[in-house]
Design an enzyme around this catalytic site. Structure first.
Site, PDB file in Angstrom:
ATOM      1  N   GLU A 119      -8.576  -6.378  -6.564  1.00 17.15           N
ATOM      2  CA  GLU A 119      -9.030  -5.100  -6.009  1.00 17.15           C
ATOM      3  C   GLU A 119      -9.663  -4.228  -7.076  1.00 17.15           C
ATOM      4  O   GLU A 119      -9.822  -3.022  -6.904  1.00 17.15           O
ATOM      5  CB  GLU A 119      -7.833  -4.360  -5.368  1.00 17.15           C
ATOM      6  CG  GLU A 119      -7.193  -5.140  -4.227  1.00 17.15           C
ATOM      7  CD  GLU A 119      -6.101  -4.376  -3.473  1.00 17.15           C
ATOM      8  OE1 GLU A 119      -5.699  -3.292  -3.920  1.00 17.15           O
ATOM      9  OE2 GLU A 119      -5.671  -4.875  -2.413  1.00 17.15           O
ATOM     10  N   THR A 138      -0.352   0.516  -8.600  1.00 14.70           N
ATOM     11  CA  THR A 138      -1.491  -0.392  -8.415  1.00 14.70           C
ATOM     12  C   THR A 138      -2.815   0.341  -8.609  1.00 14.70           C
ATOM     13  O   THR A 138      -3.849  -0.282  -8.721  1.00 14.70           O
ATOM     14  CB  THR A 138      -1.485  -1.017  -7.006  1.00 14.70           C
ATOM     15  OG1 THR A 138      -1.423   0.024  -6.030  1.00 14.70           O
ATOM     16  CG2 THR A 138      -0.315  -1.972  -6.822  1.00 14.70           C
ATOM     17  N   GLU A 196       7.160   2.429   1.342  1.00 14.49           N
ATOM     18  CA  GLU A 196       7.881   1.455   2.163  1.00 14.49           C
ATOM     19  C   GLU A 196       9.318   1.293   1.673  1.00 14.49           C
ATOM     20  O   GLU A 196      10.057   0.433   2.148  1.00 14.49           O
ATOM     21  CB  GLU A 196       7.167   0.095   2.121  1.00 14.49           C
ATOM     22  CG  GLU A 196       5.957  -0.016   3.026  1.00 14.49           C
ATOM     23  CD  GLU A 196       4.853   0.979   2.700  1.00 14.49           C
ATOM     24  OE1 GLU A 196       4.519   1.124   1.516  1.00 14.49           O
ATOM     25  OE2 GLU A 196       4.339   1.632   3.625  1.00 14.49           O
ATOM     26  N   ASP A 229       2.427   4.419  10.623  1.00 10.12           N
ATOM     27  CA  ASP A 229       1.846   4.075   9.320  1.00 10.12           C
ATOM     28  C   ASP A 229       0.316   4.181   9.350  1.00 10.12           C
ATOM     29  O   ASP A 229      -0.365   3.460   8.633  1.00 10.12           O
ATOM     30  CB  ASP A 229       2.287   2.674   8.858  1.00 10.12           C
ATOM     31  CG  ASP A 229       1.975   2.436   7.383  1.00 10.12           C
ATOM     32  OD1 ASP A 229       1.701   3.419   6.660  1.00 10.12           O
ATOM     33  OD2 ASP A 229       1.969   1.265   6.961  1.00 10.12           O
ATOM     34  N   LYS A 241      -7.164   5.823   8.309  1.00 11.57           N
ATOM     35  CA  LYS A 241      -6.784   4.587   8.980  1.00 11.57           C
ATOM     36  C   LYS A 241      -7.001   4.712  10.488  1.00 11.57           C
ATOM     37  O   LYS A 241      -7.074   3.712  11.189  1.00 11.57           O
ATOM     38  CB  LYS A 241      -5.313   4.288   8.701  1.00 11.57           C
ATOM     39  CG  LYS A 241      -5.043   3.562   7.405  1.00 11.57           C
ATOM     40  CD  LYS A 241      -3.620   3.025   7.516  1.00 11.57           C
ATOM     41  CE  LYS A 241      -3.085   2.448   6.263  1.00 11.57           C
ATOM     42  NZ  LYS A 241      -1.638   2.123   6.450  1.00 11.57           N
TER      43      LYS A 241
END
Lengths: 569, 188
Positions: A99, A193, A211, A340, A368
């Site tokens: 990524e 990340t 999470e 989510d 999202k």
């Protein structure tokens, strides 16, 4: 071009195959293997401030502090992009999800891989200059793959945040460690990340862990010493909010406010374990000295029963003062999220038209949910939201024990993938997923840093998935063009002054499109998923476009270990 | 029956170990009695720990000691260790080669069903490509078939309560899909 052809090509230009067998996953033992030094002058703050005007360098994860991902060079254009070909391929030692946003400083490229490795490469030849193989601690707790999205350079240091939640400064010339700071405890669900954003001697970093019942934050560390300068809890001490019943677009979220108020009286404010990770870089407004970022989902993802209230500032755009980390403003897209469908794609600073038609400083975010949200930069308020870029059905049905079908699925819309903008055309370019899912709820108490989903979202077998590239006019909210793709899209996109956008797909396709109408002008097959944001730069008078092809863990696209640079003859 | 026998063995072995100076080899000697001197567990319901991810092994020992993961057999074993012992033991077993239990590959139709279920839940998003695991997420490829079936069933009933997230995912997966996954994973 076939994969075989590619390998032959790589061999012919004599690069990429130096680094040995590219199988397996993690190189645990070695710290740093050196082939040569990176002879690169220190990067100044002035250079970073003007990154949006540099055609030579690609200095920040999303191109510049405004995060426009608009590259100002136009040697590669609509007319000649059909002649684009591989300049070199570099094979990393790690064949896992890729990524990374390649950073380029005066002919030296910095890329990262899964498990927090960093490589310095010659941006012209692809030859390795140094390799930093992070020695991972035994305990890592992360979601969605062992990813790393890149580094940033300031002065003669390269800044990296690792999966085991450390912040590291490396010597930009040699890859040696200058300092290491522990950010947070991986045993409690914290991991890193994202690429750091470095500005005015501060290293800005968020955290993953939504999470796992963490309490999220954004922090500034001193770039010279690694000491913490300020901390902002993305979950404030009081998270209850205004008991919003509608989302940002005015749709009813079917909250049972009375039940929540009863729960609040019983369990108190749930702030301590409420999640609120920050996955992507903040945008920096140099004029007002503010940063803008988005905050992810509450913990547990799908079960709201033990977290009464709006769960501030989850699923929100937040602005802070850069020097002090003090709160400036926020806007929450979804209060008390149980799907989510959070906020992850990095916000972008552009001038926008407000409701009165006046041009003002704005900030936009792709959700999202499949909407692009347009805000007033002054107070974070929402000006408009775009047409939905993906099918929406049954929103906002509450998750059930048996599973309730709703679109979009929990990956989006737009996942962490950064968008690009072309201010001249007033367009934002986003890549989207379409994955019909069942949302299920299960209740369980906080599990001491363990996976805490509060249920499950599962892709519905037999329902077709797909993706798209969408151009949205952020001053009208209307979709200008859309290109459908056979698989859901995750990675990123780059717009250029050459009138192009570049983006990749999970099936290995990497392509250039006319940024005004979406017409495909060139494409290439990488043999592994192209699920990383492209960068562009110039060296030796030639423009290059570079992208990682390593597939993706989260959506399970074919893994690889290639960094591929393209140029014209 | 097995459990009762095993407990007696543990108690005996523990008594024996504690008498001696404690090198890592001493500390792990007792494990071989069940998890196998060659890494192949002596009983089909006992998990493979050779070659397992160190972070995962540590977390399990921690959870057994805390009682977050209930096991009459493993709790007394883990309870004698402090954090540093657990980390060292975890590293010790992680360095060993993963044993080949010689389990058959799943037939094509079973594998197809398993992969479909895996794609729906997204197992590889956490267990990684080829189910190799990483950090605190376990390797599943080649794990004993009966143990997999048992621990998945335990997740579903929350008899294994140390990871509610995994319990939720297992509850969201139909039983016939799970049966296919067990055969598929064991045969990898």
């Amino acid at each position: 071009m076939s994969v075989k052809g590619l390998a032959a090509l790589a061999a012919a230009v004599g690069v990429g195959l130096l680094s040995g067998a590219a199988i397996g996953q993690e190189v645990k033992q070695d710290q740093k293997s050196q082939v040569g030094n990176a002879n690169v002058p220190p990067v100044t703050q002035d250079q970073l401030n003007a990154a949006d005007k540099s055609t030579r360098d690609f200095l920040l994860t999303n191109g510049n502090y405004a995060q426009t991902r608009f590259y100002p060079g136009k040697q590669i254009s609509r007319n000649n992009v059909k002649n684009l070909h591989v300049a070199w391929i570099f094979q990393t030692d790690v064949k896992e999800s890729m990524e990374t946003s390649p950073i380029v400083v005066d002919g030296v490229m910095y890329v990262t891989t899964s498990f927090s490795h960093v490589y310095a490469l010659d941006a012209k030849t692809g030859q390795q200059l140094w390799h930093y193989a992070h020695k991972m601690g035994p305990i890592t707790t992360y979601c969605c793959g062992p990813n790393n999205r890149g580094v940033q350079v300031l002065g003669d240091r390269v800044y990296l945040a690792t999966l085991d939640s450390k912040l590291i400064a490396l010597n930009a010339k040699t890859g040696e460690v200058v300092w290491t700071t522990n950010i947070a405890d991986p045993e409690l669900g914290y991991s890193e990340t994202m690429a750091p954003t470095v500005v005015k001697d501060k290293v800005l970093i968020g955290t993953n862990g939504g999470e796992y019942g963490i309490r999220g934050f954004v922090r500034a560390y001193d770039a010279k010493t690694g000491k913490q300068v300020w901390n902002f809890n993305t979950i404030p001490d009081s998270t209850v909010g205004v008991w919003a019943t509608k989302d940002a677009t005015g749709r009813d979220m079917h909250r049972n406010i009375q039940a929540e108020k009863d729960a609040l009286a019983k369990v108190g404010d749930p702030f301590a374990k409420l999640g609120g990770g920050v996955w992507q870089n903040p945008a920096v407004d140099l004029a007002t000295n503010r940063i803008y970022f988005v905050v992810g989902n509450p913990s547990p993802d799908l079960d709201g029963s033990n977290r009464p209230g709006d769960n501030l500032y989850t699923d929100s755009l937040v602005a802070l003062d850069l020097d002090t980390g003090k709160y400036v403003c926020h806007f929450q897209y979804i209060a008390h999220d149980v799907w989510d469908l959070d906020a992850v794609s990095p916000p972008v600073l552009v001038n926008v038209r407000n409701k009165a038609g006046k041009t003002i400083p704005g900030v936009i975010h792709a959700g999202k949910t499949g909407h692009i949200y347009v805000h007033d930069r002054n107070d974070c308020s929402l000006i408009r939201f775009s047409d939905a870029m993906v099918p929406q059905e049954n929103m906002w049905v509450l998750p059930t024990k048996e599973g309730a079908r709703m679109l979009p699925g929990a990956n989006g819309g737009v996942e962490w993938s950064p968008i690009a903008t072309d201010p001249g055309q007033e367009l934002a370019y986003a890549i989207n997923l379409h994955q019909p899912m069942h949302y299920r709820v299960e209740s369980s108490p906080y599990p001491n840093g363990k996976l805490w989903l509060g249920g499950a979202f599962t892709a519905i077998a037999g329902e077709k998935q797909s993706g798209n590239i969408t151009a949205v006019n952020y001053n009208t909210g209307k979709i200008k063009w859309q290109v459908k793709t056979p698989e859901p899209m995750i990675g990123g996109i780059l717009a250029t002054a050459g009138g192009l956008v570049f983006t990749g797909e999970g099936n290995g396709k990497f392509a250039a499109y006319n940024s005004s109408d979406g017409k495909e002008l060139w494409s290439f097959h990488a043999g592994a998923g192209v699920n990383a944001p492209p960068s562009s730069y110039m060296v030796g008078g030639k423009q290059y476009v570079v992208v990682g092809a390593g597939g993706n863990t989260q959506v399970d696209f074919k893994r690889g270990n290639n960094i591929i640079a393209f140029t014209l003859d | 029956m097995f459990e009762k026998l095993a407990i007696c063995v543990v108690v005996l072995l523990l008594a024996a170990t504690q008498a001696r100076a404690e090198t890592i080899e001493d500390k792990v000697q007792v494990c071989a009695g069940c998890h196998g001197a060659d890494g192949k567990p002596v009983d089909k319901t006992i998990p493979t720990i050779w070659g397992q991810q160190a972070g995962y092994l540590y977390i399990q020992l921690r959870d057994f000691k805390r009682g977050d993961r209930k096991s009459d057999i493993m709790q007394p074993v883990a309870s004698q260790f402090e954090r540093d012992d657990m980390l060292a033991i975890a590293e010790y077993f992680a360095q060993k080669p993963w044993p080949d239990l010689g389990q058959p590959r799943a037939p094509k139709d079973v594998a197809g069903k398993a992969l479909g279920a895996s794609a729906s839940v997204g197992c590889p998003a956490c267990h990684l490509d080829h189910f190799q695991g990483d950090g605190t997420v376990p390797r599943l490829a080649g794990m004993g078939r009966d143990y997999l079936a048992k621990t998945i069933a335990d997740f579903r009933t929350r008899a294994r309560g140390n990871n509610p997230g995994m319990s939720d995912l297992m509850l969201a997966t139909p039983l016939d899909d799970l049966a296919a996954l067990v055969d598929y994973l064991a045969g990898l």
